[in-house]
Structures are given as C-alpha cells and as structure tokens.
Design a protein around this motif. Structure first.
Motif: not given
Length: 180
Positions: A13-34
């Motif tokens: 089910g999971h491709n390691p090259i493509l991140p999960l959308w939840q990770e993209i959202v969490v990473g984006g929010i962390a980037f915006i907070v940073l």
C-alpha cells in the motif's frame, strides 16, 4: 501507476518515494510555523544586529573622519604656533643683538672716556712735573749763574733782588734764543 510501483516493491500500500498527504500537510504546517517564527522573531533581531553593526561601522568611519579633521586642525594650530614661536624667537634674537650692540657701544664710549680722562690726567701730570722741573732748574741755574757771574765779575751778587733780576734776564735770553 501507483499500483505498478506498489506491485514491484512487494509492499502492499505505501510507496516510499511518494510521501503521504498527511505528511505533506504536517510538513507544510511546520514549514509555515517555522517561517512565521523566523519572520516574527529571528529576522527582526538579525536586522537589528546588522543595523547596529552598520551604524557602528558608519559611526566609526564618521568618528575617524572627525578625528582626522580634528587632527588636521590641531596640526594647523601647531604649525601656526610654531611659526609664531619662530617669529618671536627671531624678534627676541634681533632685540638681543640690538641690546648687545647698544651695550657694546656704551662700553666703547665709556672706555674712550676713561682713556681720554687717563690721557688728560697724564698730560696734566706731565705739565705739573714740567713746571716743577722748570722751577727747580731755574732756581738751580740761577744759583749756578750767580756763582759763575760772581766769579767772572769779581763782585758778590748775593743781594737777592739783584740776583733774581739777573737770573730772570739770563733765562729770558736763553728762552728767546731757544725759541728761534
């Protein structure tokens, strides 16, 4: 396509090259907070630090320029004072030379006066001694002349008035003969 990649990797089910959308959202929010934290707190502090450094450098340059201008002004004042001191020294030296020349002239005048006084005193003394010698010689010559005249004439010329008259006539005739 996802399935093809998933089937090849053997995982389900999971491709390691493509991140999960939840990770993209969490990473984006962390980037915006940073980014927000950096822009709100860190970048203004860094800008203040940079501005303080720029002000310090520019202030240092301005202070250096002001110090250089003040040093130039002090140098000009020093040169002016040095020129004035040299002028004063030359004036003092010229005054001292003039004073020395005046003192030298005074000393020479006093020396001349003293020499003239000594010469005049010598002349006066010589004249007095000459007068004394002439008196003594007159008396002596008179006595000798009277004695000789007495021997020649054969009579005594002991009388003072006669003797004096005879001596005076004799000396006068000698002086008139010597003057010629």
């Amino acid at each position: 396509m996802y399935q093809l990649l998933a089937a090849e990797g053997g995982e389900g089910g999971h491709n390691p090259i493509l991140p999960l959308w939840q990770e993209i959202v969490v990473g984006g929010i962390a980037f915006i907070v940073l980014c927000f934290v950096l822009m709100k707190f860190v970048f203004p502090r860094m800008e203040q630090t940079f501005q303080a450094r720029v002000d310090a450098i520019e202030g240092g340059i301005k202070r250096a320029e002001a110090a250089q201008a003040e040093a130039g002004q002090l140098l000009e004042q020093y040169r002016a004072q040095l020129a004035e001191a040299r002028t004063d020294a030359a004036k003092i030296r010229d005054d001292a030379r003039a004073d020395a020349e005046g003192i030298r002239q005074d000393i020479l005048a006093k020396a001349r006066e003293e020499a003239d006084r000594v010469i005049q005193a010598g002349k006066d003394q010589l004249a007095a001694e000459r007068a004394t010698i002439v008196r003594e010689l007159r008396a002596e010559v008179g006595t000798i002349a009277v004695d000789l005249a007495s021997k020649i004439v054969g009579e005594s010329l002991a009388d003072e008035a006669r003797r004096k008259g005879t001596v005076d006539r004799f000396l006068s005739s000698l002086e008139s003969t010597g003057a010629r």
